[in-house]
Design a protein around this motif. Structure first.
Motif, PDB file in Angstrom:
ATOM      1  N   ALA A 162      31.057  48.157  45.881  1.00 15.11           N
ATOM      2  CA  ALA A 162      31.206  48.673  44.517  1.00 15.11           C
ATOM      3  C   ALA A 162      31.448  50.176  44.504  1.00 15.11           C
ATOM      4  CB  ALA A 162      29.953  48.344  43.702  1.00 15.11           C
ATOM      5  N   TRP A 163      31.670  50.767  45.678  1.00 18.16           N
ATOM      6  CA  TRP A 163      31.792  52.228  45.763  1.00 18.16           C
ATOM      7  C   TRP A 163      33.059  52.742  45.083  1.00 18.16           C
ATOM      8  CZ3 TRP A 163      35.392  55.625  47.651  1.00 18.16           C
ATOM      9  CH2 TRP A 163      34.978  56.967  47.742  1.00 18.16           C
ATOM     10  N   THR A 164      32.913  53.873  44.402  1.00 19.03           N
ATOM     11  CA  THR A 164      34.037  54.628  43.858  1.00 19.03           C
ATOM     12  C   THR A 164      33.742  56.105  44.084  1.00 19.03           C
ATOM     13  OG1 THR A 164      33.091  54.939  41.651  1.00 19.03           O
ATOM     14  CG2 THR A 164      34.348  52.908  42.029  1.00 19.03           C
ATOM     15  N   PRO A 165      34.737  56.992  43.978  1.00 19.20           N
ATOM     16  CA  PRO A 165      34.452  58.422  44.116  1.00 19.20           C
ATOM     17  C   PRO A 165      33.387  58.921  43.147  1.00 19.20           C
ATOM     18  CG  PRO A 165      36.805  58.052  44.316  1.00 19.20           C
ATOM     19  CD  PRO A 165      36.197  56.734  43.916  1.00 19.20           C
TER      20      PRO A 165
ATOM     21  N   GLN B  31      27.921  61.651  41.993  1.00 16.09           N
ATOM     22  CA  GLN B  31      26.501  61.574  41.659  1.00 16.09           C
ATOM     23  C   GLN B  31      25.636  61.881  42.879  1.00 16.09           C
ATOM     24  OE1 GLN B  31      25.204  57.706  40.274  1.00 16.09           O
ATOM     25  NE2 GLN B  31      23.040  58.235  40.469  1.00 16.09           N
ATOM     26  N   ALA B  32      26.026  61.375  44.046  1.00 15.47           N
ATOM     27  CA  ALA B  32      25.223  61.570  45.257  1.00 15.47           C
ATOM     28  C   ALA B  32      25.155  63.038  45.645  1.00 15.47           C
ATOM     29  CB  ALA B  32      25.807  60.755  46.407  1.00 15.47           C
ATOM     30  N   VAL B  33      26.284  63.738  45.584  1.00  7.18           N
ATOM     31  CA  VAL B  33      26.278  65.157  45.949  1.00  7.18           C
ATOM     32  C   VAL B  33      25.470  65.961  44.940  1.00  7.18           C
ATOM     33  CG1 VAL B  33      27.706  67.215  46.276  1.00  7.18           C
ATOM     34  CG2 VAL B  33      28.456  65.022  47.210  1.00  7.18           C
ATOM     35  N   ALA B  34      25.598  65.641  43.652  1.00 12.58           N
ATOM     36  CA  ALA B  34      24.807  66.345  42.640  1.00 12.58           C
ATOM     37  C   ALA B  34      23.316  66.139  42.874  1.00 12.58           C
ATOM     38  CB  ALA B  34      25.199  65.864  41.244  1.00 12.58           C
ATOM     39  N   THR B  35      22.929  64.892  43.176  1.00 13.51           N
ATOM     40  CA  THR B  35      21.518  64.603  43.469  1.00 13.51           C
ATOM     41  C   THR B  35      21.046  65.396  44.686  1.00 13.51           C
ATOM     42  OG1 THR B  35      21.675  62.378  42.544  1.00 13.51           O
ATOM     43  CG2 THR B  35      19.898  62.781  44.115  1.00 13.51           C
ATOM     44  N   ALA B  36      21.868  65.412  45.737  1.00 13.39           N
ATOM     45  CA  ALA B  36      21.510  66.134  46.958  1.00 13.39           C
ATOM     46  C   ALA B  36      21.380  67.620  46.703  1.00 13.39           C
ATOM     47  CB  ALA B  36      22.563  65.874  48.036  1.00 13.39           C
ATOM     48  N   ALA B  37      22.320  68.194  45.966  1.00 14.71           N
ATOM     49  CA  ALA B  37      22.289  69.635  45.713  1.00 14.71           C
ATOM     50  C   ALA B  37      21.066  70.028  44.883  1.00 14.71           C
ATOM     51  CB  ALA B  37      23.568  70.070  45.019  1.00 14.71           C
ATOM     52  N   ARG B  38      20.727  69.218  43.910  1.00 15.90           N
ATOM     53  CA  ARG B  38      19.535  69.528  43.104  1.00 15.90           C
ATOM     54  C   ARG B  38      18.270  69.474  43.955  1.00 15.90           C
ATOM     55  NH1 ARG B  38      22.450  66.093  39.087  1.00 15.90           N
ATOM     56  NH2 ARG B  38      23.432  67.567  37.634  1.00 15.90           N
ATOM     57  N   GLU B  39      18.229  68.539  44.899  1.00 17.15           N
ATOM     58  CA  GLU B  39      17.063  68.449  45.775  1.00 17.15           C
ATOM     59  C   GLU B  39      17.008  69.637  46.727  1.00 17.15           C
ATOM     60  OE1 GLU B  39      13.535  66.752  47.356  1.00 17.15           O
ATOM     61  OE2 GLU B  39      14.632  66.579  45.456  1.00 17.15           O
TER      62      GLU B  39
ATOM     63  N   GLU C 193      37.519  65.837  45.930  1.00 15.48           N
ATOM     64  CA  GLU C 193      37.376  66.409  44.584  1.00 15.48           C
ATOM     65  C   GLU C 193      36.095  65.928  43.920  1.00 15.48           C
ATOM     66  OE1 GLU C 193      39.955  66.964  40.461  1.00 15.48           O
ATOM     67  OE2 GLU C 193      40.939  66.458  42.359  1.00 15.48           O
ATOM     68  N   ALA C 194      35.758  64.657  44.090  1.00 12.46           N
ATOM     69  CA  ALA C 194      34.525  64.128  43.504  1.00 12.46           C
ATOM     70  C   ALA C 194      33.295  64.808  44.104  1.00 12.46           C
ATOM     71  CB  ALA C 194      34.455  62.614  43.714  1.00 12.46           C
TER      72      ALA C 194
END
Length: 212
Positions: A107-110, A115-123, A153-154
Protein backbone atom coordinates in the motif's frame (compact mmCIF):
# COMPACT_ATOMS: atom_id res chain seq x y z
CA UNK A 1 37.68 10.48 9.71
CA UNK A 2 35.07 13.21 9.56
CA UNK A 3 35.88 16.93 9.29
CA UNK A 4 35.12 19.04 12.34
CA UNK A 5 31.63 19.93 11.08
CA UNK A 6 30.64 16.26 11.09
CA UNK A 7 30.23 16.01 7.33
CA UNK A 8 31.42 12.92 5.51
CA UNK A 9 33.66 13.59 2.50
CA UNK A 10 31.28 11.68 0.20
CA UNK A 11 28.26 13.84 1.08
CA UNK A 12 26.80 16.37 -1.36
CA UNK A 13 24.90 19.38 -0.06
CA UNK A 14 21.67 19.99 -1.94
CA UNK A 15 20.52 23.04 0.01
CA UNK A 16 19.93 24.68 3.37
CA UNK A 17 16.56 25.12 5.02
CA UNK A 18 16.70 27.55 7.90
CA UNK A 19 19.64 26.45 10.04
CA UNK A 20 19.63 22.90 8.67
CA UNK A 21 22.04 21.84 5.93
CA UNK A 22 20.58 19.03 3.83
CA UNK A 23 23.01 16.50 2.38
CA UNK A 24 22.79 13.34 0.30
CA UNK A 25 25.41 10.59 0.65
CA UNK A 26 25.98 6.94 -0.33
CA UNK A 27 25.53 5.79 3.26
CA UNK A 28 23.11 3.77 5.35
CA UNK A 29 21.91 3.82 8.94
CA UNK A 30 24.96 1.80 10.03
CA UNK A 31 27.70 3.86 8.37
CA UNK A 32 26.25 7.38 8.72
CA UNK A 33 28.24 9.29 11.34
CA UNK A 34 25.45 11.33 12.88
CA UNK A 35 23.75 11.72 16.24
CA UNK A 36 20.60 9.89 15.16
CA UNK A 37 20.38 7.25 12.42
CA UNK A 38 16.88 6.58 11.08
CA UNK A 39 15.59 3.72 8.98
CA UNK A 40 12.20 3.23 7.41
CA UNK A 41 10.71 -0.20 8.22
CA UNK A 42 7.72 -1.87 6.60
CA UNK A 43 5.42 -4.27 8.44
CA UNK A 44 6.80 -7.03 6.18
CA UNK A 45 9.01 -7.47 3.14
CA UNK A 46 8.03 -8.19 -0.46
CA UNK A 47 9.40 -11.44 -1.85
CA UNK A 48 11.71 -12.13 1.09
CA UNK A 49 11.55 -13.09 4.75
CA UNK A 50 13.94 -10.45 6.06
CA UNK A 51 15.13 -7.07 4.78
CA UNK A 52 18.27 -6.85 2.67
CA UNK A 53 20.77 -4.10 1.92
CA UNK A 54 21.36 -1.36 4.46
CA UNK A 55 18.29 -2.22 6.54
CA UNK A 56 19.43 -5.82 6.74
CA UNK A 57 22.86 -4.64 7.84
CA UNK A 58 21.30 -2.43 10.50
CA UNK A 59 19.10 -5.23 11.83
CA UNK A 60 22.11 -7.56 11.94
CA UNK A 61 24.20 -4.96 13.76
CA UNK A 62 21.42 -4.68 16.35
CA UNK A 63 21.31 -8.44 16.85
CA UNK A 64 18.05 -8.76 14.94
CA UNK A 65 16.25 -6.38 17.30
CA UNK A 66 14.16 -4.62 14.65
CA UNK A 67 12.73 -7.71 12.98
CA UNK A 68 12.40 -9.56 16.30
CA UNK A 69 10.41 -6.74 17.92
CA UNK A 70 8.32 -6.48 14.76
CA UNK A 71 7.58 -10.20 14.78
CA UNK A 72 6.63 -10.01 18.47
CA UNK A 73 4.20 -7.16 17.78
CA UNK A 74 6.07 -4.74 20.03
CA UNK A 75 7.00 -2.61 17.02
CA UNK A 76 4.39 -3.26 14.33
CA UNK A 77 5.99 -0.81 11.87
CA UNK A 78 2.65 0.78 11.04
CA UNK A 79 2.74 4.39 9.75
CA UNK A 80 3.56 6.67 12.66
CA UNK A 81 5.15 3.93 14.79
CA UNK A 82 8.56 4.81 16.21
CA UNK A 83 11.08 2.44 17.79
CA UNK A 84 13.97 4.13 19.64
CA UNK A 85 17.17 2.21 20.38
CA UNK A 86 19.75 4.07 22.46
CA UNK A 87 23.52 3.60 22.64
CA UNK A 88 23.86 0.94 19.92
CA UNK A 89 27.21 -0.83 19.65
CA UNK A 90 29.63 -0.67 16.75
CA UNK A 91 29.64 -0.90 13.80
CA UNK A 92 26.74 1.56 14.14
CA UNK A 93 28.17 5.08 14.40
CA UNK A 94 25.09 6.94 15.66
CA UNK A 95 24.30 7.43 19.34
CA UNK A 96 20.61 6.64 18.75
CA UNK A 97 18.75 4.57 16.15
CA UNK A 98 15.15 5.25 15.17
CA UNK A 99 13.03 2.78 13.22
CA UNK A 100 10.08 4.54 11.59
CA UNK A 101 7.05 2.51 10.53
CA UNK A 102 6.03 2.54 6.86
CA UNK A 103 3.14 0.09 7.05
CA UNK A 104 2.22 -2.47 4.38
CA UNK A 105 4.64 -2.26 1.42
CA UNK A 106 1.82 -3.21 -0.98
CA UNK A 107 0.00 0.00 0.00
CA UNK A 108 3.07 2.26 -0.07
CA UNK A 109 2.98 5.63 -1.82
CA UNK A 110 5.36 8.62 -1.64
CA UNK A 111 2.86 10.24 0.76
CA UNK A 112 3.72 7.53 3.30
CA UNK A 113 7.37 8.55 3.06
CA UNK A 114 6.47 12.22 3.57
CA UNK A 115 4.72 11.31 6.82
CA UNK A 116 7.61 9.07 7.91
CA UNK A 117 10.26 11.74 7.40
CA UNK A 118 8.14 14.35 9.20
CA UNK A 119 7.66 11.95 12.13
CA UNK A 120 11.40 11.21 12.21
CA UNK A 121 12.40 14.87 12.06
CA UNK A 122 10.05 15.83 14.88
CA UNK A 123 11.51 13.06 17.02
CA UNK A 124 15.07 14.19 16.23
CA UNK A 125 14.13 17.74 17.26
CA UNK A 126 12.52 16.39 20.44
CA UNK A 127 15.77 14.57 21.23
CA UNK A 128 17.65 17.85 20.64
CA UNK A 129 20.12 16.08 18.34
CA UNK A 130 22.47 18.09 16.14
CA UNK A 131 22.52 15.74 13.13
CA UNK A 132 20.47 12.93 11.66
CA UNK A 133 20.49 10.55 8.71
CA UNK A 134 17.41 9.02 7.09
CA UNK A 135 17.63 5.76 5.14
CA UNK A 136 14.29 5.02 3.41
CA UNK A 137 15.01 1.27 2.99
CA UNK A 138 12.54 0.92 0.12
CA UNK A 139 14.65 -1.28 -2.14
CA UNK A 140 15.91 -3.15 0.93
CA UNK A 141 12.32 -4.25 1.58
CA UNK A 142 11.58 -5.41 -1.96
CA UNK A 143 9.98 -2.41 -3.66
CA UNK A 144 10.78 -2.09 -7.36
CA UNK A 145 12.98 0.87 -8.42
CA UNK A 146 10.60 1.88 -11.21
CA UNK A 147 7.80 2.43 -8.71
CA UNK A 148 9.56 5.06 -6.61
CA UNK A 149 9.03 8.20 -8.69
CA UNK A 150 8.40 11.25 -6.53
CA UNK A 151 10.07 9.81 -3.44
CA UNK A 152 12.89 12.40 -3.04
CA UNK A 153 10.42 15.28 -3.28
CA UNK A 154 8.09 13.60 -0.78
CA UNK A 155 10.96 13.07 1.68
CA UNK A 156 11.99 16.72 1.40
CA UNK A 157 8.38 17.81 1.91
CA UNK A 158 8.23 15.70 5.05
CA UNK A 159 11.39 17.32 6.38
CA UNK A 160 10.05 20.79 5.60
CA UNK A 161 6.76 19.90 7.33
CA UNK A 162 8.71 19.40 10.57
CA UNK A 163 11.12 22.33 10.28
CA UNK A 164 10.47 26.06 10.64
CA UNK A 165 10.15 28.02 7.37
CA UNK A 166 13.58 28.29 5.79
CA UNK A 167 13.25 31.61 4.03
CA UNK A 168 12.78 33.61 7.23
CA UNK A 169 15.76 35.04 9.08
CA UNK A 170 13.96 34.65 12.40
CA UNK A 171 13.16 30.95 12.92
CA UNK A 172 11.71 31.35 16.39
CA UNK A 173 8.06 30.87 17.23
CA UNK A 174 5.78 33.49 18.72
CA UNK A 175 7.01 32.67 22.22
CA UNK A 176 10.67 32.80 21.17
CA UNK A 177 11.11 29.03 21.16
CA UNK A 178 13.65 27.63 18.69
CA UNK A 179 11.54 25.01 16.94
CA UNK A 180 14.47 23.38 15.15
CA UNK A 181 16.35 22.77 18.40
CA UNK A 182 20.01 21.86 17.95
CA UNK A 183 19.48 20.27 14.53
CA UNK A 184 21.94 21.65 11.98
CA UNK A 185 22.44 18.78 9.51
CA UNK A 186 20.09 16.30 7.86
CA UNK A 187 21.43 13.53 5.63
CA UNK A 188 19.41 11.45 3.16
CA UNK A 189 21.04 8.07 2.51
CA UNK A 190 21.00 6.64 -1.01
CA UNK A 191 22.63 3.67 -2.68
CA UNK A 192 26.15 4.09 -4.02
CA UNK A 193 25.24 2.64 -7.42
CA UNK A 194 22.77 5.45 -8.16
CA UNK A 195 24.29 8.18 -6.02
CA UNK A 196 25.03 10.89 -8.59
CA UNK A 197 21.66 10.59 -10.28
CA UNK A 198 19.88 10.56 -6.92
CA UNK A 199 21.75 13.66 -5.75
CA UNK A 200 20.64 15.49 -8.91
CA UNK A 201 17.02 14.48 -8.33
CA UNK A 202 17.16 15.65 -4.71
CA UNK A 203 18.75 18.94 -5.72
CA UNK A 204 16.12 19.61 -8.38
CA UNK A 205 13.34 18.76 -5.95
CA UNK A 206 14.82 21.03 -3.30
CA UNK A 207 15.04 23.93 -5.75
CA UNK A 208 11.38 23.47 -6.76
CA UNK A 209 10.14 23.32 -3.19
CA UNK A 210 12.28 26.22 -1.97
CA UNK A 211 10.90 28.41 -4.76
CA UNK A 212 7.27 27.97 -3.63
Amino acid sequence: MLPMDGRADDAVTIGTWGRVRIDVAPRDAVSAEVSVAIAGVFSCEIGRNTPGGGLGNLDAALGGAITRLRADGIFRAEPGDVLTLSAPARPIHAATVLAIGLGNPAAWTPAVMRQAVATAAREVIRLDASSAAFAPSLLDSGLAPDGLDGTPEAMLEGLFDALPGGRRDDLRGEQGDDRSGALSRWLFCVGAARFEAAADVFRDAFDRLAAR
